[in-house]
Design a protein around this motif. Structure first.
Motif, PDB file in Angstrom:
ATOM      1  N   GLU A 232       1.052  -1.172   0.640  1.00  0.00           N
ATOM      2  CA  GLU A 232      -0.167   0.253   0.423  1.00  0.00           C
ATOM      3  C   GLU A 232       1.000   0.969   0.121  1.00  0.00           C
ATOM      4  OE1 GLU A 232      -0.425  -2.207   2.547  1.00  0.00           O
ATOM      5  OE2 GLU A 232      -1.942  -3.480   1.634  1.00  0.00           O
ATOM      6  N   ALA A 233       0.239   2.768  -0.160  1.00  0.00           N
ATOM      7  CA  ALA A 233       0.772   3.973  -0.158  1.00  0.00           C
ATOM      8  C   ALA A 233       0.987   4.496   0.732  1.00  0.00           C
ATOM      9  CB  ALA A 233      -0.137   4.901  -1.045  1.00  0.00           C
ATOM     10  N   GLY A 234       2.150   4.777   1.495  1.00  0.00           N
ATOM     11  CA  GLY A 234       2.831   4.855   2.670  1.00  0.00           C
ATOM     12  C   GLY A 234       4.902   4.959   2.659  1.00  0.00           C
ATOM     13  N   GLN A 235       5.389   5.198   3.843  1.00  0.00           N
ATOM     14  CA  GLN A 235       6.786   5.500   3.839  1.00  0.00           C
ATOM     15  C   GLN A 235       6.741   3.577   4.336  1.00  0.00           C
ATOM     16  OE1 GLN A 235       7.851   6.983   7.219  1.00  0.00           O
ATOM     17  NE2 GLN A 235      10.098   6.621   6.713  1.00  0.00           N
ATOM     18  N   GLY A 236       7.888   3.227   3.096  1.00  0.00           N
ATOM     19  CA  GLY A 236       8.743   2.453   2.960  1.00  0.00           C
ATOM     20  C   GLY A 236       7.802   1.299   2.197  1.00  0.00           C
ATOM     21  N   GLY A 237       6.085   1.825   1.591  1.00  0.00           N
ATOM     22  CA  GLY A 237       5.600   1.034   0.779  1.00  0.00           C
ATOM     23  C   GLY A 237       5.627   0.801  -0.401  1.00  0.00           C
ATOM     24  N   LEU A 238       4.959   0.176  -1.940  1.00  0.00           N
ATOM     25  CA  LEU A 238       5.715  -0.088  -2.766  1.00  0.00           C
ATOM     26  C   LEU A 238       3.825   0.022  -4.011  1.00  0.00           C
ATOM     27  CD1 LEU A 238       7.170  -3.525  -2.358  1.00  0.00           C
ATOM     28  CD2 LEU A 238       8.546  -1.627  -3.135  1.00  0.00           C
ATOM     29  N   SER A 239       3.680   0.769  -3.011  1.00  0.00           N
ATOM     30  CA  SER A 239       2.677   1.177  -3.975  1.00  0.00           C
ATOM     31  C   SER A 239       3.154   1.806  -5.070  1.00  0.00           C
ATOM     32  CB  SER A 239       1.510   2.398  -3.885  1.00  0.00           C
ATOM     33  OG  SER A 239       2.249   3.529  -3.033  1.00  0.00           O
ATOM     34  N   GLU A 240       3.547   2.794  -5.720  1.00  0.00           N
ATOM     35  CA  GLU A 240       4.457   3.740  -6.848  1.00  0.00           C
ATOM     36  C   GLU A 240       4.602   2.545  -7.927  1.00  0.00           C
ATOM     37  OE1 GLU A 240       7.210   6.995  -6.440  1.00  0.00           O
ATOM     38  OE2 GLU A 240       5.644   7.738  -4.539  1.00  0.00           O
ATOM     39  N   ALA A 241       5.629   2.032  -7.123  1.00  0.00           N
ATOM     40  CA  ALA A 241       6.581   1.122  -7.938  1.00  0.00           C
ATOM     41  C   ALA A 241       5.208  -0.482  -8.949  1.00  0.00           C
ATOM     42  CB  ALA A 241       7.321  -0.339  -7.403  1.00  0.00           C
ATOM     43  N   ILE A 242       4.226  -0.661  -7.754  1.00  0.00           N
ATOM     44  CA  ILE A 242       3.232  -1.288  -8.061  1.00  0.00           C
ATOM     45  C   ILE A 242       1.688  -0.894  -9.467  1.00  0.00           C
ATOM     46  CG2 ILE A 242       1.041  -2.755  -7.601  1.00  0.00           C
ATOM     47  CD1 ILE A 242       2.147  -3.087  -5.230  1.00  0.00           C
ATOM     48  N   ALA A 243       1.950   0.507  -9.056  1.00  0.00           N
ATOM     49  CA  ALA A 243       1.560   0.882 -10.395  1.00  0.00           C
ATOM     50  C   ALA A 243       1.896   1.672 -11.627  1.00  0.00           C
ATOM     51  CB  ALA A 243       0.709   2.524  -9.760  1.00  0.00           C
ATOM     52  N   ARG A 244       3.206   1.620 -12.035  1.00  0.00           N
ATOM     53  CA  ARG A 244       4.263   1.736 -13.365  1.00  0.00           C
ATOM     54  C   ARG A 244       3.794   0.538 -13.411  1.00  0.00           C
ATOM     55  NH1 ARG A 244       8.518   5.367 -14.391  1.00  0.00           N
ATOM     56  NH2 ARG A 244       8.227   3.988 -16.054  1.00  0.00           N
ATOM     57  N   LEU A 245       4.580  -1.135 -12.842  1.00  0.00           N
ATOM     58  CA  LEU A 245       3.871  -2.564 -12.829  1.00  0.00           C
ATOM     59  C   LEU A 245       2.823  -2.472 -13.494  1.00  0.00           C
ATOM     60  CD1 LEU A 245       6.368  -4.519 -10.455  1.00  0.00           C
ATOM     61  CD2 LEU A 245       6.904  -3.941 -13.143  1.00  0.00           C
ATOM     62  N   GLN A 246       1.691  -1.464 -13.251  1.00  0.00           N
ATOM     63  CA  GLN A 246       0.288  -2.399 -13.227  1.00  0.00           C
ATOM     64  C   GLN A 246       0.520  -1.367 -15.144  1.00  0.00           C
ATOM     65  OE1 GLN A 246      -1.885  -1.196 -10.276  1.00  0.00           O
ATOM     66  NE2 GLN A 246      -1.833  -3.670  -9.523  1.00  0.00           N
ATOM     67  N   ASP A 247       1.113  -0.023 -14.880  1.00  0.00           N
ATOM     68  CA  ASP A 247       0.663   0.722 -16.027  1.00  0.00           C
ATOM     69  C   ASP A 247       1.620   0.059 -17.432  1.00  0.00           C
ATOM     70  OD1 ASP A 247      -0.145   2.943 -15.189  1.00  0.00           O
ATOM     71  OD2 ASP A 247       1.246   4.154 -14.520  1.00  0.00           O
ATOM     72  N   GLU A 248       2.282  -1.188 -16.828  1.00  0.00           N
ATOM     73  CA  GLU A 248       3.649  -1.846 -17.879  1.00  0.00           C
ATOM     74  C   GLU A 248       2.236  -3.242 -19.163  1.00  0.00           C
ATOM     75  OE1 GLU A 248       5.100   0.215 -19.297  1.00  0.00           O
ATOM     76  OE2 GLU A 248       6.092   1.266 -17.509  1.00  0.00           O
ATOM     77  N   ASN A 249       1.109  -3.347 -18.041  1.00  0.00           N
ATOM     78  CA  ASN A 249       0.175  -4.283 -18.452  1.00  0.00           C
ATOM     79  C   ASN A 249       0.759  -5.943 -17.753  1.00  0.00           C
ATOM     80  OD1 ASN A 249      -1.645  -4.931 -19.894  1.00  0.00           O
ATOM     81  ND2 ASN A 249      -0.244  -5.709 -21.488  1.00  0.00           N
ATOM     82  N   ALA A 453      13.061   1.176  -3.952  1.00  0.00           N
ATOM     83  CA  ALA A 453      11.751   0.716  -5.110  1.00  0.00           C
ATOM     84  C   ALA A 453      10.894   0.909  -4.460  1.00  0.00           C
ATOM     85  CB  ALA A 453      11.478  -0.523  -5.358  1.00  0.00           C
ATOM     86  N   THR A 454      10.612   2.501  -3.321  1.00  0.00           N
ATOM     87  CA  THR A 454       9.526   2.319  -2.278  1.00  0.00           C
ATOM     88  C   THR A 454       9.793   4.015  -2.685  1.00  0.00           C
ATOM     89  OG1 THR A 454      11.166   3.058  -0.318  1.00  0.00           O
ATOM     90  CG2 THR A 454      10.866   1.045  -0.062  1.00  0.00           C
ATOM     91  N   ASP A 455       8.166   4.216  -2.325  1.00  0.00           N
ATOM     92  CA  ASP A 455       7.646   5.104  -2.540  1.00  0.00           C
ATOM     93  C   ASP A 455       8.808   6.548  -2.159  1.00  0.00           C
ATOM     94  OD1 ASP A 455       5.406   3.790  -2.865  1.00  0.00           O
ATOM     95  OD2 ASP A 455       4.171   4.492  -1.527  1.00  0.00           O
ATOM     96  N   GLY A 456       8.627   7.575  -3.180  1.00  0.00           N
ATOM     97  CA  GLY A 456       9.081   8.616  -2.295  1.00  0.00           C
ATOM     98  C   GLY A 456      11.069   8.150  -3.135  1.00  0.00           C
ATOM     99  N   LEU A 457      11.042   7.431  -3.608  1.00  0.00           N
ATOM    100  CA  LEU A 457      12.518   6.903  -3.615  1.00  0.00           C
ATOM    101  C   LEU A 457      12.141   6.811  -5.006  1.00  0.00           C
ATOM    102  CD1 LEU A 457      14.409   5.243  -0.782  1.00  0.00           C
ATOM    103  CD2 LEU A 457      14.066   7.803  -1.923  1.00  0.00           C
ATOM    104  N   PHE A 458      11.449   5.817  -5.658  1.00  0.00           N
ATOM    105  CA  PHE A 458      10.763   5.058  -7.062  1.00  0.00           C
ATOM    106  C   PHE A 458      10.787   5.883  -8.008  1.00  0.00           C
ATOM    107  CE2 PHE A 458       8.944   4.046 -10.231  1.00  0.00           C
ATOM    108  CZ  PHE A 458       8.973   2.457 -10.558  1.00  0.00           C
ATOM    109  N   GLY A 459      10.749   7.365  -8.251  1.00  0.00           N
ATOM    110  CA  GLY A 459      10.876   8.477  -8.879  1.00  0.00           C
ATOM    111  C   GLY A 459      12.191   9.428  -9.358  1.00  0.00           C
ATOM    112  N   GLN A 460      12.577   8.918  -8.374  1.00  0.00           N
ATOM    113  CA  GLN A 460      14.200   9.695  -8.396  1.00  0.00           C
ATOM    114  C   GLN A 460      15.405   9.061  -9.034  1.00  0.00           C
ATOM    115  OE1 GLN A 460      14.756  12.351  -6.168  1.00  0.00           O
ATOM    116  NE2 GLN A 460      12.294  11.905  -5.814  1.00  0.00           N
ATOM    117  N   VAL A 461      16.116  10.205  -9.666  1.00  0.00           N
ATOM    118  CA  VAL A 461      17.293   9.460 -10.836  1.00  0.00           C
ATOM    119  C   VAL A 461      16.584   8.101 -11.497  1.00  0.00           C
ATOM    120  CG1 VAL A 461      18.649  10.801  -9.356  1.00  0.00           C
ATOM    121  CG2 VAL A 461      18.295   8.940  -8.868  1.00  0.00           C
TER     122      VAL A 461
END
Length: 528
Positions: A232-249, A453-461
């Motif tokens: 789920e979303a939150g500190q240390g969560g993987l919600s951003e990474a999972i959302a991107r994976l789902q975007d990639e089908n 790969a956690t929320d907040g760091l996934f989109g960095q660099v």
């Protein structure tokens, strides 16, 4: 009998009506789209006045005058310039060429997108169900079209064309579809829905094109129940990474090995994100069985943890330093801290071949390799040459040794593979995938950190790119799923101190005006 020439001087000024009437007639015809009586009459009257003026003037030696020759030369030169400009404009429209002079190539397609579009073997059309075109989106789509004539796009107003919107299945304004084929063989694939927060995405378009002809969605399971990173979303969560994976089908689901006892047969990739407790023996056996097939396994293991995977890792020739972490001066130099290894060097591998930039891994452990027959290992993520490995005590504190020597570049991530035969047994010899479609590779990627790969760091660099490319390679879709980072302009702000701001204000508001007044007074005194 003496002939009286036409010398009524007032009529000569009527010649200025000629160009006015001709231009008015041409404008009326072009705007109306038809050449009716009004445009033609205006043009004919204008031409008649011009011809009459020329006849009357020719009787007075008009063509022999020097002014006539000069004006004729000027008129011909003006017409020549107009014709040349028109030809240049025509060539520019037919053979347009653009140059992107921005530092980050903001207005140029990524190399992955260019490759995908250039390799199209059939026409594709992007259908955008929106009432009005967006200039920014048009620029992006025109870049696609320049790469291939087989790519086209069309804006469709769902309210003006409700039949087509219903056939496609549009339910929301702004939905985008990729259409392939013609007639009864046409197929459409949903791409995205445009919103102010999510404009038209080059990444989504290119991935939709890359997946044409493939309806299969790889399935990814993420283990839970051992203190892993939450989904789920939150500190240390993987919600951003999972959302991107789902975007990639991809299809992403949690996996409770304790309850299920085995990994589902439809799993393509299993991700183990930072477990804090050890796996049970039966769970380790399930992972070993899964890794003996043509599957992919991603282990993201943090230091100071004991996941209980030693026997499994031994089979791959992996040794972890769970009681030590990497200190990297380069991470400190960019403000991240010495415990955040900065990776700017990547090993030669499909996961990293398109990466150019840095990624970082807060609190990571080094990964050591020993050679195992049949296993091909490639260090993916390498720290700087001044990195050190420092031990961690039982309280989790780093025991800095000031006399410790630099240990050079260290591996934070490693990609490994070994051939697998169709019967599920491991092979020490390479398997020809083209001759035996049931055979393949067992793939493993281990990264000594899970926070990247956690929320907040996934989109960095490049953190997100490393994660997505890794999953794509593990699922055998590295050629279909593309990690394309959004381009951003480089910030070039000038930061002034308070003293510099005061100096700039005094110079612009006081010194320069006083200097101008002084020069003006000096000039006035000199001329008196």
């Amino acid at each position: 009998m003496k002939r009286t020439p036409l010398t009524f001087k007032g009529l000569r000024y009527l010649v200025w009506l000629a160009p006015m009437l001709v231009i008015a007639g041409l404008t009326a015809g072009v705007v109306a789209g038809s050449w009716g009586p009004v445009p033609l009459v205006l043009i004919l009257i204008g031409l008649a006045i011009a011809i009459g003026w020329l006849i009357s003037e020719s009787r007075g030696g008009f063509w022999r005058r020097r002014s006539t020759q000069a004006n004729t030369n000027g008129l011909v030169a003006t017409l020549a310039v107009v014709v040349i400009l028109g030809l240049i404009n025509l060539l520019g429209v037919r053979y347009s060429q653009s140059f992107d002079l921005t530092e980050n190539q903001l207005y140029t397609l990524a190399p992955q997108s260019q490759q995908v579009v250039s390799s199209l073997d059939q026409p594709v059309k992007l259908l955008i169900f929106a009432p009005t075109p967006n200039p920014t989106e048009e620029r992006l789509l025109n870049n696609y079209r320049r790469q291939s004539d087989r790519f086209s796009h069309e804006y469709i107003d769902p309210q003006a064309n409700p039949v087509l919107a219903q056939q496609v299945g549009v339910s929301t304004m702004g939905e985008v579809y990729l259409e392939v084929g013609e007639g009864d063989a046409v197929t459409r694939r949903y791409v995205q829905t445009l919103t102010p927060q999510q404009p038209l995405s080059e990444r989504l378009i290119s991935n939709a094109i890359a997946r044409l002809g493939s309806d299969r969605s790889a399935k990814i399971y993420i283990t839970q129940g051992h203190g892993e990173r939450i989904l789920e979303a939150g500190q240390g969560g993987l919600s951003e990474a999972i959302a991107r994976l789902q975007d990639e089908n991809y299809v992403v689901e949690p996996l409770q090995l304790t309850e299920d006892g085995q990994i589902p047969a439809d799993a393509d990739v299993v991700i183990v994100p930072g477990p804090q407790q050890a796996f049970l023996e039966t769970e380790v056996e399930a992972l070993e069985t899964f890794a003996q097939g043509a599957n992919g396994l991603l282990l993201m293991l943090d230091p100071t943890t004991e996941p209980g995977l030693d026997s499994f890792l031994d089979n791959w020739g992996i040794t972890l330093s769970t009681d030590a972490l990497i200190l990297d001066p380069e991470g400190q130099a960019v403000g991240l801290g010495p415990a955040v290894p900065l990776v700017t060097r990547y090993g030669p591998h499909p996961i990293t071949e398109q990466l150019s930039g840095m990624s970082y891994y807060p609190v990571a452990q080094p990964i050591a390799l020993t050679e195992v027959p049949g296993v091909e290992a490639v260090p993916l993520l390498l720290t700087g040459d001044q990195s050190q490995v420092q031990p961690i005590d039982d309280q989790g504190q780093v025991q800095l040794d000031p006399d410790a020597e630099e240990q050079g570049s260290l591996a934070v991530g490693v990609a490994m593979s070994r051939p697998v035969q169709g019967n599920g047994t491991l092979s020490e010899e390479p398997v020809d995938l083209l001759e035996n479609g049931e055979d393949g590779e067992s793939r493993l990627v281990i990264i000594g950190n899970s926070a990247f790969a956690t929320d907040g760091l996934f989109g960095q660099v490049l953190n997100g790119d490393v994660f997505l490319n890794t999953v794509a390679w593990l699922s055998n879709q590295e050629g279909e799923v593309l990690a394309i980072r959004p381009k951003e302009p480089t910030s070039r702000r000038i930061v002034l101190t308070l003293g510099q701001q005061a100096t700039l204000a005094i110079a612009s508001l006081v010194v320069v005006p006083l200097l101008a007044f002084a020069i003006a007074i000096a000039l006035w005194l000199k001329r008196r």
